[in-house]
Motif scaffolding. Structure first.
Motif, PDB file in Angstrom:
ATOM      1  N   ASP A  79       1.694  13.243  -1.877  1.00 40.69           N
ATOM      2  CA  ASP A  79       0.489  13.773  -1.240  1.00 40.69           C
ATOM      3  C   ASP A  79      -0.099  12.657  -0.390  1.00 40.69           C
ATOM      4  O   ASP A  79      -0.651  11.691  -0.910  1.00 40.69           O
ATOM      5  N   THR A  80       0.069  12.775   0.913  1.00 40.72           N
ATOM      6  CA  THR A  80      -0.375  11.759   1.872  1.00 40.72           C
ATOM      7  C   THR A  80       0.313  10.434   1.565  1.00 40.72           C
ATOM      8  O   THR A  80       1.487  10.281   1.846  1.00 40.72           O
ATOM      9  N   ASP A  81      -0.401   9.467   0.942  1.00 37.91           N
ATOM     10  CA  ASP A  81       0.191   8.152   0.687  1.00 37.91           C
ATOM     11  C   ASP A  81       0.514   7.925  -0.792  1.00 37.91           C
ATOM     12  O   ASP A  81       0.842   6.810  -1.191  1.00 37.91           O
ATOM     13  N   ARG A  82       0.451   8.969  -1.603  1.00 40.17           N
ATOM     14  CA  ARG A  82       0.730   8.842  -3.029  1.00 40.17           C
ATOM     15  C   ARG A  82       2.046   9.543  -3.373  1.00 40.17           C
ATOM     16  O   ARG A  82       2.243  10.703  -3.037  1.00 40.17           O
ATOM     17  N   PHE A  83       2.916   8.793  -4.070  1.00 39.94           N
ATOM     18  CA  PHE A  83       4.261   9.278  -4.352  1.00 39.94           C
ATOM     19  C   PHE A  83       4.532   9.234  -5.852  1.00 39.94           C
ATOM     20  O   PHE A  83       4.211   8.249  -6.525  1.00 39.94           O
ATOM     21  N   LYS A 110      11.559   6.003 -15.135  1.00 35.80           N
ATOM     22  CA  LYS A 110      10.930   7.298 -14.881  1.00 35.80           C
ATOM     23  C   LYS A 110       9.439   7.178 -14.545  1.00 35.80           C
ATOM     24  O   LYS A 110       8.792   8.188 -14.259  1.00 35.80           O
ATOM     25  N   ASP A 111       8.921   5.962 -14.586  1.00 31.09           N
ATOM     26  CA  ASP A 111       7.490   5.748 -14.342  1.00 31.09           C
ATOM     27  C   ASP A 111       7.282   5.002 -13.032  1.00 31.09           C
ATOM     28  O   ASP A 111       6.746   3.889 -12.999  1.00 31.09           O
ATOM     29  N   PHE A 112       7.702   5.625 -11.946  1.00 31.22           N
ATOM     30  CA  PHE A 112       7.661   4.944 -10.647  1.00 31.22           C
ATOM     31  C   PHE A 112       6.740   5.704  -9.699  1.00 31.22           C
ATOM     32  O   PHE A 112       7.184   6.423  -8.808  1.00 31.22           O
ATOM     33  N   ASN A 113       5.442   5.543  -9.921  1.00 30.66           N
ATOM     34  CA  ASN A 113       4.446   6.151  -9.041  1.00 30.66           C
ATOM     35  C   ASN A 113       3.827   5.058  -8.176  1.00 30.66           C
ATOM     36  O   ASN A 113       3.522   3.969  -8.667  1.00 30.66           O
ATOM     37  N   PHE A 114       3.628   5.335  -6.891  1.00 30.19           N
ATOM     38  CA  PHE A 114       3.161   4.284  -6.002  1.00 30.19           C
ATOM     39  C   PHE A 114       2.451   4.867  -4.782  1.00 30.19           C
ATOM     40  O   PHE A 114       2.575   6.055  -4.474  1.00 30.19           O
ATOM     41  N   GLN A 115       1.711   3.990  -4.108  1.00 29.37           N
ATOM     42  CA  GLN A 115       1.097   4.330  -2.831  1.00 29.37           C
ATOM     43  C   GLN A 115       1.874   3.651  -1.710  1.00 29.37           C
ATOM     44  O   GLN A 115       2.317   2.508  -1.852  1.00 29.37           O
ATOM     45  N   TYR A 116       2.019   4.365  -0.592  1.00 31.46           N
ATOM     46  CA  TYR A 116       2.768   3.802   0.530  1.00 31.46           C
ATOM     47  C   TYR A 116       2.309   4.461   1.818  1.00 31.46           C
ATOM     48  O   TYR A 116       2.272   5.692   1.928  1.00 31.46           O
ATOM     49  N   LEU A 117       1.940   3.617   2.783  1.00 29.67           N
ATOM     50  CA  LEU A 117       1.658   4.066   4.138  1.00 29.67           C
ATOM     51  C   LEU A 117       2.804   3.623   5.029  1.00 29.67           C
ATOM     52  O   LEU A 117       3.250   2.468   4.944  1.00 29.67           O
ATOM     53  N   GLU A 118       3.278   4.515   5.862  1.00 33.33           N
ATOM     54  CA  GLU A 118       4.438   4.203   6.693  1.00 33.33           C
ATOM     55  C   GLU A 118       4.222   2.912   7.463  1.00 33.33           C
ATOM     56  O   GLU A 118       3.164   2.696   8.058  1.00 33.33           O
ATOM     57  N   PHE A 119       5.231   2.054   7.410  1.00 32.52           N
ATOM     58  CA  PHE A 119       5.278   0.758   8.107  1.00 32.52           C
ATOM     59  C   PHE A 119       4.405  -0.317   7.464  1.00 32.52           C
ATOM     60  O   PHE A 119       4.279  -1.406   8.014  1.00 32.52           O
ATOM     61  N   GLN A 120       3.820  -0.049   6.297  1.00 29.06           N
ATOM     62  CA  GLN A 120       3.050  -1.111   5.655  1.00 29.06           C
ATOM     63  C   GLN A 120       3.985  -2.254   5.281  1.00 29.06           C
ATOM     64  O   GLN A 120       5.166  -2.052   4.988  1.00 29.06           O
ATOM     65  N   ASN A 125       4.787 -11.584  -3.974  1.00 26.31           N
ATOM     66  CA  ASN A 125       4.067 -12.780  -4.391  1.00 26.31           C
ATOM     67  C   ASN A 125       4.411 -13.035  -5.858  1.00 26.31           C
ATOM     68  O   ASN A 125       4.126 -12.197  -6.713  1.00 26.31           O
ATOM     69  N   PRO A 126       5.042 -14.165  -6.179  1.00 26.81           N
ATOM     70  CA  PRO A 126       5.490 -14.391  -7.560  1.00 26.81           C
ATOM     71  C   PRO A 126       4.374 -14.511  -8.575  1.00 26.81           C
ATOM     72  O   PRO A 126       4.622 -14.402  -9.781  1.00 26.81           O
ATOM     73  N   THR A 127       3.139 -14.731  -8.132  1.00 30.43           N
ATOM     74  CA  THR A 127       2.043 -14.948  -9.080  1.00 30.43           C
ATOM     75  C   THR A 127       0.885 -13.981  -8.908  1.00 30.43           C
ATOM     76  O   THR A 127      -0.114 -14.087  -9.623  1.00 30.43           O
ATOM     77  N   GLN A 128       1.008 -13.015  -7.992  1.00 32.24           N
ATOM     78  CA  GLN A 128      -0.139 -12.160  -7.688  1.00 32.24           C
ATOM     79  C   GLN A 128       0.295 -10.733  -7.371  1.00 32.24           C
ATOM     80  O   GLN A 128       1.278 -10.514  -6.669  1.00 32.24           O
ATOM     81  N   PHE A 129      -0.464  -9.780  -7.883  1.00 30.49           N
ATOM     82  CA  PHE A 129      -0.178  -8.366  -7.652  1.00 30.49           C
ATOM     83  C   PHE A 129      -0.433  -7.998  -6.189  1.00 30.49           C
ATOM     84  O   PHE A 129      -1.460  -8.347  -5.621  1.00 30.49           O
ATOM     85  N   GLU A 130       0.536  -7.292  -5.595  1.00 30.79           N
ATOM     86  CA  GLU A 130       0.402  -6.818  -4.219  1.00 30.79           C
ATOM     87  C   GLU A 130       0.329  -5.289  -4.169  1.00 30.79           C
ATOM     88  O   GLU A 130      -0.525  -4.716  -3.531  1.00 30.79           O
ATOM     89  N   SER A 131       1.266  -4.635  -4.852  1.00 30.52           N
ATOM     90  CA  SER A 131       1.274  -3.173  -4.941  1.00 30.52           C
ATOM     91  C   SER A 131       2.216  -2.777  -6.056  1.00 30.52           C
ATOM     92  O   SER A 131       3.112  -3.545  -6.437  1.00 30.52           O
ATOM     93  N   ASN A 132       2.014  -1.566  -6.597  1.00 31.19           N
ATOM     94  CA  ASN A 132       2.910  -1.127  -7.667  1.00 31.19           C
ATOM     95  C   ASN A 132       4.328  -0.942  -7.152  1.00 31.19           C
ATOM     96  O   ASN A 132       5.300  -1.178  -7.878  1.00 31.19           O
ATOM     97  N   LEU A 133       4.474  -0.533  -5.916  1.00 29.10           N
ATOM     98  CA  LEU A 133       5.801  -0.375  -5.314  1.00 29.10           C
ATOM     99  C   LEU A 133       6.545  -1.707  -5.317  1.00 29.10           C
ATOM    100  O   LEU A 133       7.698  -1.795  -5.774  1.00 29.10           O
ATOM    101  N   VAL A 134       5.901  -2.755  -4.830  1.00 31.00           N
ATOM    102  CA  VAL A 134       6.533  -4.079  -4.791  1.00 31.00           C
ATOM    103  C   VAL A 134       6.781  -4.605  -6.196  1.00 31.00           C
ATOM    104  O   VAL A 134       7.837  -5.171  -6.485  1.00 31.00           O
ATOM    105  N   SER A 135       5.835  -4.398  -7.106  1.00 28.12           N
ATOM    106  CA  SER A 135       5.983  -4.919  -8.465  1.00 28.12           C
ATOM    107  C   SER A 135       7.168  -4.291  -9.196  1.00 28.12           C
ATOM    108  O   SER A 135       7.947  -4.989  -9.848  1.00 28.12           O
ATOM    109  N   VAL A 136       7.293  -2.976  -9.117  1.00 26.63           N
ATOM    110  CA  VAL A 136       8.395  -2.305  -9.827  1.00 26.63           C
ATOM    111  C   VAL A 136       9.739  -2.757  -9.282  1.00 26.63           C
ATOM    112  O   VAL A 136      10.666  -3.089 -10.039  1.00 26.63           O
ATOM    113  N   ILE A 137       9.879  -2.769  -7.962  1.00 26.89           N
ATOM    114  CA  ILE A 137      11.140  -3.196  -7.358  1.00 26.89           C
ATOM    115  C   ILE A 137      11.444  -4.642  -7.730  1.00 26.89           C
ATOM    116  O   ILE A 137      12.581  -4.979  -8.134  1.00 26.89           O
ATOM    117  N   SER A 138      10.459  -5.517  -7.629  1.00 29.72           N
ATOM    118  CA  SER A 138      10.664  -6.936  -7.923  1.00 29.72           C
ATOM    119  C   SER A 138      11.005  -7.150  -9.393  1.00 29.72           C
ATOM    120  O   SER A 138      11.861  -7.978  -9.726  1.00 29.72           O
TER     121      SER A 138
END
Length: 295
Positions: A79-83, A110-120, A125-138
């Protein structure tokens, strides 16, 4: 001449910092009924570039040493930017003296919910949260790096598992699913907690014995390699005696069950009666495969 030397040094420097992963990333949005929407194609391209072009370690990797892996992001709804999605991750490593790649990591998050805007921008960052998308992948990249390293040296994955734990710790502030104990028994939290727990210390020892003393020996002495693999299962049996039906046992056999069946169903004959009994006890969900072992 000075310019030539500068260019040569630049090429050497670039080669010495070659990235660690050779990863195929796929975003599958068929469940949404809008799989041709451009945002999914952009997400796929950006994730592929992020995973393969980020420098995840301070070690040098030759092209042939890069870890072969794959990620499939299945979008269930958006829904818009929420996946709302799931993430299937697989990785393998080469076996010495062969062209075979043995599966190391096979995990369905199975718990991979994230926000994403196209081209963001995707910034790790090894010591700081950036986004749930980046955190899960990393997080899963460091799990792949850690498990791969454990198959080459005893506890070789320590630094990567500790970084995965760091990612988990700073991602808990996001309150997204999968980062906390209360989220279930088959989550990222449970996975890294078990990996680093002394309760399951045999798991990492088995990874080393199975691969270095088993698979990597098979090109020179197939029977010796098979016997070492069978012997390594005793470590999992000890772990199972202490903590039956653990999540790590499932993680191991999700990656290895087919391979074990194939290894002991061909080649030089070894005594497998004790092995089959052990496998049936510690991994009963794969009993049909153990019955297919012919020797």
């Amino acid at each position: 001449m000075r310019n030539y030397i500068y260019i040569l040094l630049l090429l050497i420097s670039t080669a010495s910092w070659s990235q660690e992963l050779n990863c195929n990333v796929v975003v599958n949005a068929q469940k949404t009924g809008n799989e041709n929407v451009q945002v999914f194609k952009t997400l796929e391209r950006q994730l592929r570039e992020f995973v393969n072009n980020t420098q995840w370690t301070n070690k040098s990797y030759k092209n042939q040493e890069r870890i072969d892996c794959g990620m499939i992001v299945t979008i269930d709804d958006y829904d818009t930017d929420r996946f709302k999605a799931t993430l299937q991750i697989q990785s393998s490593r080469p076996v010495f003296g062969s062209t075979y790649g043995t599966p190391i990591y096979n995990f369905n998050d199975k718990d991979f919910n994230f926000q994403y805007l196209e081209f963001q921008n995707f910034v790790y960052n090894p010591t700081q949260f950036e986004s749930n998308l980046v955190s899960v992948i990393s997080f899963h990249i460091y799990m792949m790096l850690g498990l791969d390293a454990d198959t080459f040296s005893q506890n070789g994955g320590d630094e990567y598992f500790k970084q995965a734990q760091t990612i988990l710790n700073y991602s808990q502030q996001n309150n997204a699913l999968g980062w906390n104990l209360a989220d279930g028994q088959q989550t990222r939290f449970v996975l890294i907690d078990n990996i680093l727990s002394p309760t399951f210390k045999e798991f990492r020892n088995v990874l080393y014995d199975y691969h270095r003393n088993g698979l990597d020996e098979m090109s020179g002495d197939s029977k010796k390699g098979k016997q070492a693999i069978a012997e390594s299962m005793k470590g999992l049996q000890s772990m199972n005696n202490r903590r039956p039906n653990s999540f790590l046992m499932r993680v191991f056999f999700d990656a290895k069950s087919d391979e074990i069946k194939d290894i002991f169903s061909g080649g030089p004959s070894v005594n497998v009666s004790d092995l089959i009994a052990t496998l049936t006890k510690i991994a009963p969900m794969h009993s049909s495969k153990w019955r297919d072992i012919k020797f």
